[in-house]
Design a protein around this motif. Structure first.
Motif, PDB file in Angstrom:
ATOM      1  N   PHE A 100     -24.817   8.867  -0.452  1.00  0.00           N
ATOM      2  CA  PHE A 100     -24.025   8.805   0.779  1.00  0.00           C
ATOM      3  C   PHE A 100     -23.172  10.058   0.903  1.00  0.00           C
ATOM      4  CE2 PHE A 100     -20.424   7.209   3.382  1.00  0.00           C
ATOM      5  CZ  PHE A 100     -21.129   6.669   4.446  1.00  0.00           C
ATOM      6  N   SER A 101     -22.834  10.428   2.135  1.00  0.00           N
ATOM      7  CA  SER A 101     -21.885  11.507   2.432  1.00  0.00           C
ATOM      8  C   SER A 101     -20.971  11.050   3.557  1.00  0.00           C
ATOM      9  CB  SER A 101     -22.606  12.779   2.867  1.00  0.00           C
ATOM     10  OG  SER A 101     -23.302  13.358   1.805  1.00  0.00           O
ATOM     11  N   HIS A 102     -19.749  11.572   3.551  1.00  0.00           N
ATOM     12  CA  HIS A 102     -18.791  11.219   4.599  1.00  0.00           C
ATOM     13  C   HIS A 102     -17.793  12.363   4.737  1.00  0.00           C
ATOM     14  CE1 HIS A 102     -15.639   9.064   6.778  1.00  0.00           C
ATOM     15  NE2 HIS A 102     -16.589   8.208   7.109  1.00  0.00           N
ATOM     16  N   PRO A 103     -17.320  12.632   5.945  1.00  0.00           N
ATOM     17  CA  PRO A 103     -16.263  13.633   6.097  1.00  0.00           C
ATOM     18  C   PRO A 103     -15.039  13.260   5.244  1.00  0.00           C
ATOM     19  CG  PRO A 103     -17.168  13.067   8.239  1.00  0.00           C
ATOM     20  CD  PRO A 103     -17.758  12.099   7.244  1.00  0.00           C
ATOM     21  N   PHE A 104     -14.424  14.269   4.665  1.00  0.00           N
ATOM     22  CA  PHE A 104     -13.258  14.059   3.817  1.00  0.00           C
ATOM     23  C   PHE A 104     -12.123  13.418   4.605  1.00  0.00           C
ATOM     24  CE2 PHE A 104      -9.174  15.607   2.120  1.00  0.00           C
ATOM     25  CZ  PHE A 104      -9.238  15.035   0.862  1.00  0.00           C
ATOM     26  N   VAL A 105     -11.450  12.448   3.984  1.00  0.00           N
ATOM     27  CA  VAL A 105     -10.266  11.805   4.545  1.00  0.00           C
ATOM     28  C   VAL A 105      -9.127  12.029   3.557  1.00  0.00           C
ATOM     29  CG1 VAL A 105      -9.220   9.598   5.177  1.00  0.00           C
ATOM     30  CG2 VAL A 105     -11.596  10.072   5.793  1.00  0.00           C
ATOM     31  N   LYS A 106      -7.984  12.454   4.059  1.00  0.00           N
ATOM     32  CA  LYS A 106      -6.821  12.747   3.219  1.00  0.00           C
ATOM     33  C   LYS A 106      -6.460  11.543   2.356  1.00  0.00           C
ATOM     34  CE  LYS A 106      -2.061  14.230   3.418  1.00  0.00           C
ATOM     35  NZ  LYS A 106      -0.875  14.372   4.221  1.00  0.00           N
ATOM     36  N   PHE A 107      -6.161  11.812   1.086  1.00  0.00           N
ATOM     37  CA  PHE A 107      -5.775  10.761   0.154  1.00  0.00           C
ATOM     38  C   PHE A 107      -4.416  10.187   0.534  1.00  0.00           C
ATOM     39  CE2 PHE A 107      -8.297  12.553  -3.701  1.00  0.00           C
ATOM     40  CZ  PHE A 107      -9.467  12.370  -3.001  1.00  0.00           C
ATOM     41  N   MET A 108      -4.248   8.909   0.236  1.00  0.00           N
ATOM     42  CA  MET A 108      -2.990   8.230   0.547  1.00  0.00           C
ATOM     43  C   MET A 108      -2.021   8.276  -0.637  1.00  0.00           C
ATOM     44  SD  MET A 108      -4.786   5.135   2.626  1.00  0.00           S
ATOM     45  CE  MET A 108      -6.316   5.219   1.713  1.00  0.00           C
ATOM     46  N   GLY A 109      -2.545   8.547  -1.829  1.00  0.00           N
ATOM     47  CA  GLY A 109      -1.722   8.611  -3.028  1.00  0.00           C
ATOM     48  C   GLY A 109      -2.452   9.351  -4.131  1.00  0.00           C
ATOM     49  N   ASN A 110      -1.847   9.390  -5.324  1.00  0.00           N
ATOM     50  CA  ASN A 110      -2.407  10.125  -6.465  1.00  0.00           C
ATOM     51  C   ASN A 110      -3.103   9.235  -7.485  1.00  0.00           C
ATOM     52  OD1 ASN A 110      -1.469  12.547  -5.459  1.00  0.00           O
ATOM     53  ND2 ASN A 110       0.459  12.427  -6.575  1.00  0.00           N
ATOM     54  N   GLY A 111      -3.143   7.927  -7.256  1.00  0.00           N
ATOM     55  CA  GLY A 111      -3.713   7.013  -8.241  1.00  0.00           C
ATOM     56  C   GLY A 111      -5.218   7.121  -8.345  1.00  0.00           C
ATOM     57  N   ILE A 112      -5.706   6.881  -9.561  1.00  0.00           N
ATOM     58  CA  ILE A 112      -7.140   6.844  -9.836  1.00  0.00           C
ATOM     59  C   ILE A 112      -7.360   5.798 -10.920  1.00  0.00           C
ATOM     60  CG2 ILE A 112      -7.023   8.704 -11.553  1.00  0.00           C
ATOM     61  CD1 ILE A 112      -9.824   9.574 -10.536  1.00  0.00           C
ATOM     62  N   GLY A 113      -8.482   5.115 -10.867  1.00  0.00           N
ATOM     63  CA  GLY A 113      -8.743   4.096 -11.878  1.00  0.00           C
ATOM     64  C   GLY A 113     -10.021   3.340 -11.589  1.00  0.00           C
ATOM     65  N   PHE A 114     -10.037   2.083 -12.021  1.00  0.00           N
ATOM     66  CA  PHE A 114     -11.243   1.258 -11.953  1.00  0.00           C
ATOM     67  C   PHE A 114     -10.940  -0.066 -11.278  1.00  0.00           C
ATOM     68  CE2 PHE A 114     -11.482   4.101 -15.527  1.00  0.00           C
ATOM     69  CZ  PHE A 114     -12.705   4.702 -15.307  1.00  0.00           C
ATOM     70  N   ILE A 115     -11.971  -0.636 -10.667  1.00  0.00           N
ATOM     71  CA  ILE A 115     -11.857  -1.935 -10.033  1.00  0.00           C
ATOM     72  C   ILE A 115     -12.960  -2.832 -10.585  1.00  0.00           C
ATOM     73  CG2 ILE A 115     -13.245  -1.177  -8.045  1.00  0.00           C
ATOM     74  CD1 ILE A 115     -11.523  -3.077  -6.317  1.00  0.00           C
ATOM     75  N   LEU A 116     -12.587  -4.096 -10.841  1.00  0.00           N
ATOM     76  CA  LEU A 116     -13.524  -5.117 -11.320  1.00  0.00           C
ATOM     77  C   LEU A 116     -13.336  -6.355 -10.472  1.00  0.00           C
ATOM     78  CD1 LEU A 116     -12.240  -4.616 -14.864  1.00  0.00           C
ATOM     79  CD2 LEU A 116     -14.614  -4.227 -14.334  1.00  0.00           C
ATOM     80  N   ASN A 117     -14.415  -7.022 -10.164  1.00  0.00           N
ATOM     81  CA  ASN A 117     -14.333  -8.241  -9.371  1.00  0.00           C
ATOM     82  C   ASN A 117     -14.893  -9.428 -10.142  1.00  0.00           C
ATOM     83  OD1 ASN A 117     -13.223  -7.168  -6.935  1.00  0.00           O
ATOM     84  ND2 ASN A 117     -15.199  -6.225  -6.534  1.00  0.00           N
ATOM     85  N   ARG A 118     -14.307 -10.607  -9.906  1.00  0.00           N
ATOM     86  CA  ARG A 118     -14.814 -11.887 -10.400  1.00  0.00           C
ATOM     87  C   ARG A 118     -15.086 -11.921 -11.908  1.00  0.00           C
ATOM     88  NH1 ARG A 118     -18.310 -15.185  -7.030  1.00  0.00           N
ATOM     89  NH2 ARG A 118     -17.773 -16.675  -8.636  1.00  0.00           N
ATOM     90  N   ASN A 119     -14.075 -11.709 -12.699  1.00  0.00           N
ATOM     91  CA  ASN A 119     -14.152 -11.877 -14.158  1.00  0.00           C
ATOM     92  C   ASN A 119     -15.198 -11.007 -14.825  1.00  0.00           C
ATOM     93  OD1 ASN A 119     -12.129 -13.897 -14.116  1.00  0.00           O
ATOM     94  ND2 ASN A 119     -13.660 -15.376 -13.445  1.00  0.00           N
TER      95      ASN A 119
END
Length: 132
Positions: A100-119
């Motif tokens: 996928f590609s998408h035009p760049f959108v300005k970041f809202m903050g400096n956080g970076i990390g991981f997301i997990l769903n449903r245990n």
């Protein structure tokens, strides 16, 4: 948190092993995060799907809805997720295949990390961020 200078091109890359949990839910990267209501997400599922979306003031905006991809290693496997900013475009890769590609959108903050769903449980081999 990362001290982003998004005027420059950059790469975010991580190798993630899916260990266990619901295979019809996603896990992956969060970047440009300010809080739960302002963040970007790039997730894959062990069943072979991916999604790219973000939250802006609590509103969910989907760049790419859940989509099947043969680039994803399914089940209890590892996948390399990469986000690359070149000029004003974000390119998204799964296991070195651009999905996928998408035009760049300005970041809202400096956080970076991981997301997990449903245990879900994952193991992260690495998370790299570098300027190119």
């Amino acid at each position: 948190a990362v001290d982003w200078d998004t005027h420059h091109d950059f790469v975010i890359e991580s190798s993630i092993h899916f260990l266990e949990g619901f295979e019809d839910n996603g896990y992956g990267l969060i970047w440009g995060r300010k809080n739960n209501e302002n963040e970007f997400n790039f997730l894959v599922s062990p069943s072979g799907m991916y999604i790219i979306d973000y939250q802006c003031n609590g509103k969910n905006i989907k760049w790419q809805k859940w989509t099947e991809s043969d680039a994803i290693n399914q089940g209890r496997a590892h996948n390399i997720l990469k986000i690359e900013k070149i000029k004003q475009t974000l390119n998204f890769y799964i296991n070195d295949k651009q999905v996928f590609s998408h035009p760049f959108v300005k970041f809202m903050g400096n956080g970076i990390g991981f997301i997990l769903n449903r245990n879900q449980k994952i193991a992260v081999d690495y998370l790299y961020v570098w300027r190119i």
